[in-house]
Write an enzyme that holds these catalytic residues in place. Sequence first.
Site, mmCIF file in Angstrom:
data_model
loop_
_atom_site.group_PDB
_atom_site.id
_atom_site.type_symbol
_atom_site.label_atom_id
_atom_site.label_comp_id
_atom_site.label_asym_id
_atom_site.label_seq_id
_atom_site.Cartn_x
_atom_site.Cartn_y
_atom_site.Cartn_z
ATOM 1 N N ASP A 33 44.942 39.199 40.474
ATOM 2 C CA ASP A 33 45.428 39.118 41.854
ATOM 3 C C ASP A 33 46.277 40.357 42.150
ATOM 4 O OD1 ASP A 33 46.124 36.456 43.946
ATOM 5 O OD2 ASP A 33 47.214 38.338 44.156
ATOM 6 N N ASN A 89 43.188 26.798 47.308
ATOM 7 C CA ASN A 89 43.642 26.421 48.637
ATOM 8 C C ASN A 89 42.446 26.273 49.572
ATOM 9 O OD1 ASN A 89 46.341 26.672 47.803
ATOM 10 N ND2 ASN A 89 46.344 28.860 48.198
ATOM 11 N N GLN A 96 45.465 29.001 52.403
ATOM 12 C CA GLN A 96 44.353 29.927 52.110
ATOM 13 C C GLN A 96 44.400 31.110 53.067
ATOM 14 O OE1 GLN A 96 40.371 28.254 52.436
ATOM 15 N NE2 GLN A 96 39.436 30.004 51.398
ATOM 16 N N HIS A 102 38.101 30.785 45.937
ATOM 17 C CA HIS A 102 38.696 31.355 44.725
ATOM 18 C C HIS A 102 39.605 30.332 44.063
ATOM 19 C CE1 HIS A 102 41.245 32.380 48.192
ATOM 20 N NE2 HIS A 102 42.276 32.282 47.389
ATOM 21 N N HIS A 104 42.938 30.179 41.730
ATOM 22 C CA HIS A 104 44.068 30.890 41.124
ATOM 23 C C HIS A 104 44.275 30.326 39.715
ATOM 24 C CE1 HIS A 104 45.883 32.651 44.880
ATOM 25 N NE2 HIS A 104 45.238 31.648 45.446
HETATM 26 P P1 DGP Z 1 44.996 32.497 49.003
HETATM 27 O O1 DGP Z 1 46.313 32.598 49.703
HETATM 28 O O2 DGP Z 1 44.846 31.244 48.158
HETATM 29 O O3 DGP Z 1 43.844 32.710 49.952
HETATM 30 O O4 DGP Z 1 45.009 33.706 47.946
HETATM 31 C C1 DGP Z 1 44.444 34.950 48.192
HETATM 32 C C2 DGP Z 1 44.921 35.870 47.100
HETATM 33 O O5 DGP Z 1 44.099 37.024 47.112
HETATM 34 C C3 DGP Z 1 46.357 36.373 47.275
HETATM 35 O O6 DGP Z 1 47.147 35.883 46.187
HETATM 36 C C4 DGP Z 1 46.265 37.881 47.221
HETATM 37 C C5 DGP Z 1 44.856 38.136 46.715
HETATM 38 N N1 DGP Z 1 44.215 39.300 47.296
HETATM 39 C C6 DGP Z 1 44.043 39.564 48.621
HETATM 40 N N2 DGP Z 1 43.414 40.744 48.790
HETATM 41 C C7 DGP Z 1 43.155 41.219 47.531
HETATM 42 C C8 DGP Z 1 42.517 42.408 47.041
HETATM 43 O O7 DGP Z 1 42.043 43.278 47.790
HETATM 44 N N3 DGP Z 1 42.449 42.563 45.704
HETATM 45 C C9 DGP Z 1 42.955 41.624 44.816
HETATM 46 N N4 DGP Z 1 42.844 41.872 43.524
HETATM 47 N N5 DGP Z 1 43.561 40.501 45.252
HETATM 48 C C10 DGP Z 1 43.660 40.297 46.596
#
Ligand code: DGP
Length: 140
Positions: A33, A89, A96, A102, A104
């Site tokens: 993340d 989420n 979300q 996805h 976590h």
């Molecule tokens: P959620 O809030 O459950 O939709 O989590 C989305 C997660 O995705 C958040 O913790 C940050 C991560 N994230 C968003 N954009 C990127 C990205 O471009 N690269 C990576 N590695 N993670 C990302």
Amino acid sequence: MNKEENCVFCNIAEGKIPSAKVYEDDKILAFLDVSPTSKGHTLVITKEHFANFLMVPKDLLAQAFDVAQKIGQAMVANLGAKGINILTNVNEIAGQSVMHFHIHVIPRYDESDGLSISFKPAEISKYNPPAIASEIKKGL
Ligand code: DGP
């Protein structure tokens, strides 16, 4: 395979956006993340685009959770995690922000790491348990 052009995780799955990959096969990808809540915070995705957990076919869902389990085991064995939170989420109301399914996988080290989950308990009688249970059962 269903893809969404402007979806950040579709673009990561296609290699158009770089990521620190932890696992990859033809259907599933796991990567760190970009805003980790603790050291090693990993996201497991299906390469195919599904908006959230509720939309994923069950065979693919099983594969994604299988990978999440292996990653959790590796976090305990190799990162020294003392516990793991598994979180997925569904929709904005539940937090979300990326509308591509996805999971976590969040390693936990101590009480001062970046995650705190709290439940505000209510009396179960407030919700009429038999009626609620029967409403849910009707949909299964
Ligand atoms: P959620 O809030 O459950 O939709 O989590 C989305 C997660 O995705 C958040 O913790 C940050 C991560 N994230 C968003 N954009 C990127 C990205 O471009 N690269 C990576 N590695 N993670 C990302």
